[in-house]
Scaffold this motif. Structure first.
Motif, PDB file in Angstrom:
ATOM      1  N   GLY A  86      29.359  43.313  56.208  1.00 56.30           N
ATOM      2  CA  GLY A  86      29.739  44.535  55.487  1.00 56.30           C
ATOM      3  C   GLY A  86      30.867  44.291  54.501  1.00 56.30           C
ATOM      4  O   GLY A  86      30.878  44.842  53.397  1.00 56.30           O
ATOM      5  N   LEU A  87      31.815  43.438  54.893  1.00 56.24           N
ATOM      6  CA  LEU A  87      32.916  43.096  54.005  1.00 56.24           C
ATOM      7  C   LEU A  87      32.429  42.297  52.802  1.00 56.24           C
ATOM      8  O   LEU A  87      32.859  42.520  51.668  1.00 56.24           O
ATOM      9  N   VAL A  88      31.494  41.394  53.043  1.00 52.56           N
ATOM     10  CA  VAL A  88      30.918  40.607  51.945  1.00 52.56           C
ATOM     11  C   VAL A  88      30.177  41.533  50.982  1.00 52.56           C
ATOM     12  O   VAL A  88      30.371  41.464  49.759  1.00 52.56           O
ATOM     13  N   HIS A  89      29.356  42.427  51.516  1.00 48.48           N
ATOM     14  CA  HIS A  89      28.596  43.345  50.662  1.00 48.48           C
ATOM     15  C   HIS A  89      29.527  44.254  49.857  1.00 48.48           C
ATOM     16  O   HIS A  89      29.289  44.490  48.671  1.00 48.48           O
ATOM     17  N   SER A  90      30.588  44.756  50.482  1.00 45.92           N
ATOM     18  CA  SER A  90      31.497  45.640  49.746  1.00 45.92           C
ATOM     19  C   SER A  90      32.264  44.878  48.672  1.00 45.92           C
ATOM     20  O   SER A  90      32.503  45.416  47.583  1.00 45.92           O
ATOM     21  N   SER A  91      32.627  43.623  48.928  1.00 45.54           N
ATOM     22  CA  SER A  91      33.331  42.850  47.901  1.00 45.54           C
ATOM     23  C   SER A  91      32.397  42.527  46.736  1.00 45.54           C
ATOM     24  O   SER A  91      32.806  42.570  45.577  1.00 45.54           O
ATOM     25  N   VAL A  92      31.130  42.235  47.024  1.00 48.39           N
ATOM     26  CA  VAL A  92      30.161  41.968  45.958  1.00 48.39           C
ATOM     27  C   VAL A  92      29.903  43.247  45.160  1.00 48.39           C
ATOM     28  O   VAL A  92      29.821  43.215  43.928  1.00 48.39           O
ATOM     29  N   GLN A  93      29.789  44.376  45.829  1.00 45.13           N
ATOM     30  CA  GLN A  93      29.581  45.653  45.139  1.00 45.13           C
ATOM     31  C   GLN A  93      30.768  45.989  44.241  1.00 45.13           C
ATOM     32  O   GLN A  93      30.592  46.425  43.108  1.00 45.13           O
ATOM     33  N   THR A  94      31.981  45.754  44.739  1.00 48.40           N
ATOM     34  CA  THR A  94      33.181  45.986  43.930  1.00 48.40           C
ATOM     35  C   THR A  94      33.180  45.080  42.713  1.00 48.40           C
ATOM     36  O   THR A  94      33.487  45.515  41.596  1.00 48.40           O
ATOM     37  N   ALA A  95      32.843  43.812  42.920  1.00 55.31           N
ATOM     38  CA  ALA A  95      32.786  42.863  41.798  1.00 55.31           C
ATOM     39  C   ALA A  95      31.760  43.325  40.768  1.00 55.31           C
ATOM     40  O   ALA A  95      32.006  43.262  39.558  1.00 55.31           O
ATOM     41  N   TYR A  96      30.616  43.807  41.235  1.00 56.67           N
ATOM     42  CA  TYR A  96      29.582  44.299  40.311  1.00 56.67           C
ATOM     43  C   TYR A  96      30.087  45.503  39.518  1.00 56.67           C
ATOM     44  O   TYR A  96      29.901  45.576  38.307  1.00 56.67           O
ATOM     45  N   GLU A  97      30.728  46.432  40.199  1.00 56.27           N
ATOM     46  CA  GLU A  97      31.213  47.627  39.515  1.00 56.27           C
ATOM     47  C   GLU A  97      32.261  47.287  38.464  1.00 56.27           C
ATOM     48  O   GLU A  97      32.345  47.948  37.435  1.00 56.27           O
ATOM     49  N   ARG A 134      34.644  36.729  41.661  1.00 53.55           N
ATOM     50  CA  ARG A 134      35.461  37.920  41.907  1.00 53.55           C
ATOM     51  C   ARG A 134      35.325  38.383  43.353  1.00 53.55           C
ATOM     52  O   ARG A 134      36.314  38.736  43.995  1.00 53.55           O
ATOM     53  N   ALA A 135      34.121  38.365  43.886  1.00 52.27           N
ATOM     54  CA  ALA A 135      33.916  38.761  45.272  1.00 52.27           C
ATOM     55  C   ALA A 135      34.657  37.798  46.210  1.00 52.27           C
ATOM     56  O   ALA A 135      35.227  38.210  47.216  1.00 52.27           O
ATOM     57  N   GLN A 136      34.637  36.508  45.880  1.00 53.90           N
ATOM     58  CA  GLN A 136      35.351  35.502  46.678  1.00 53.90           C
ATOM     59  C   GLN A 136      36.847  35.824  46.691  1.00 53.90           C
ATOM     60  O   GLN A 136      37.513  35.721  47.719  1.00 53.90           O
ATOM     61  N   ASP A 137      37.384  36.246  45.542  1.00 50.18           N
ATOM     62  CA  ASP A 137      38.799  36.626  45.471  1.00 50.18           C
ATOM     63  C   ASP A 137      39.106  37.847  46.321  1.00 50.18           C
ATOM     64  O   ASP A 137      40.231  38.001  46.814  1.00 50.18           O
ATOM     65  N   LEU A 138      38.143  38.730  46.479  1.00 52.77           N
ATOM     66  CA  LEU A 138      38.356  39.960  47.258  1.00 52.77           C
ATOM     67  C   LEU A 138      38.254  39.732  48.758  1.00 52.77           C
ATOM     68  O   LEU A 138      38.735  40.541  49.546  1.00 52.77           O
ATOM     69  N   LEU A 139      37.619  38.625  49.162  1.00 55.53           N
ATOM     70  CA  LEU A 139      37.511  38.318  50.585  1.00 55.53           C
ATOM     71  C   LEU A 139      38.846  37.833  51.130  1.00 55.53           C
ATOM     72  O   LEU A 139      39.686  37.350  50.366  1.00 55.53           O
ATOM     73  N   PRO A 140      39.059  37.942  52.436  1.00 57.51           N
ATOM     74  CA  PRO A 140      40.328  37.472  53.015  1.00 57.51           C
ATOM     75  C   PRO A 140      40.545  35.989  52.719  1.00 57.51           C
ATOM     76  O   PRO A 140      39.598  35.215  52.610  1.00 57.51           O
ATOM     77  N   PRO A 141      41.822  35.569  52.595  1.00 57.53           N
ATOM     78  CA  PRO A 141      42.115  34.184  52.228  1.00 57.53           C
ATOM     79  C   PRO A 141      41.605  33.137  53.232  1.00 57.53           C
ATOM     80  O   PRO A 141      41.324  32.018  52.854  1.00 57.53           O
TER      81      PRO A 141
END
Length: 102
Positions: free
Chosen positions: A64-75, A93-100
């Motif tokens: 779910g976290l991966v999908h939300s980060s990809v969706q945010t990157a798309y938007e 961008r999605a990789q940047d949004l995921l936890p370190p």
């Protein structure tokens, strides 16, 4: 609608809205919530492919976290004029949004 100046005067030119519209379910009046914008079919395939690659690369991260980060990157990138590099830019961008630690 935005107006643009042409040498002799103003001409009305329709530009696509670059921001998601704020709408209310009742009458279309603005509220504080953004409505979710659906992706084009081609972009939906790209979103799915990017999410699958990230889930394979980081199996320990919640899907779910991966999908939300990809969706945010798309938007953030959905109005890019050059679409060729959209998958790569979305993935970064999605990789940047995921936890370190992912």
């Amino acid at each position: 609608m935005t107006t643009a100046c042409t040498g002799s005067g103003r001409q009305k030119i329709d530009f696509p809205d670059r921001r998601p519209r704020r709408e209310n379910e009742e009458g279309g009046k603005a509220t504080g919530r953004l409505r979710r914008v659906t992706a084009d079919p081609e972009d939906a395939v790209t979103i799915r492919a990017v999410a699958e690659r990230l889930m394979k690369a980081h199996p320990q991260v919640d899907a779910g976290l991966v999908h939300s980060s990809v969706q945010t990157a798309y938007e953030e990138l959905r109005y890019a004029r050059v679409r060729t590099y959209l998958p790569v830019l979305m993935e970064r961008r999605a990789q940047d949004l995921l936890p370190p630690d992912a």
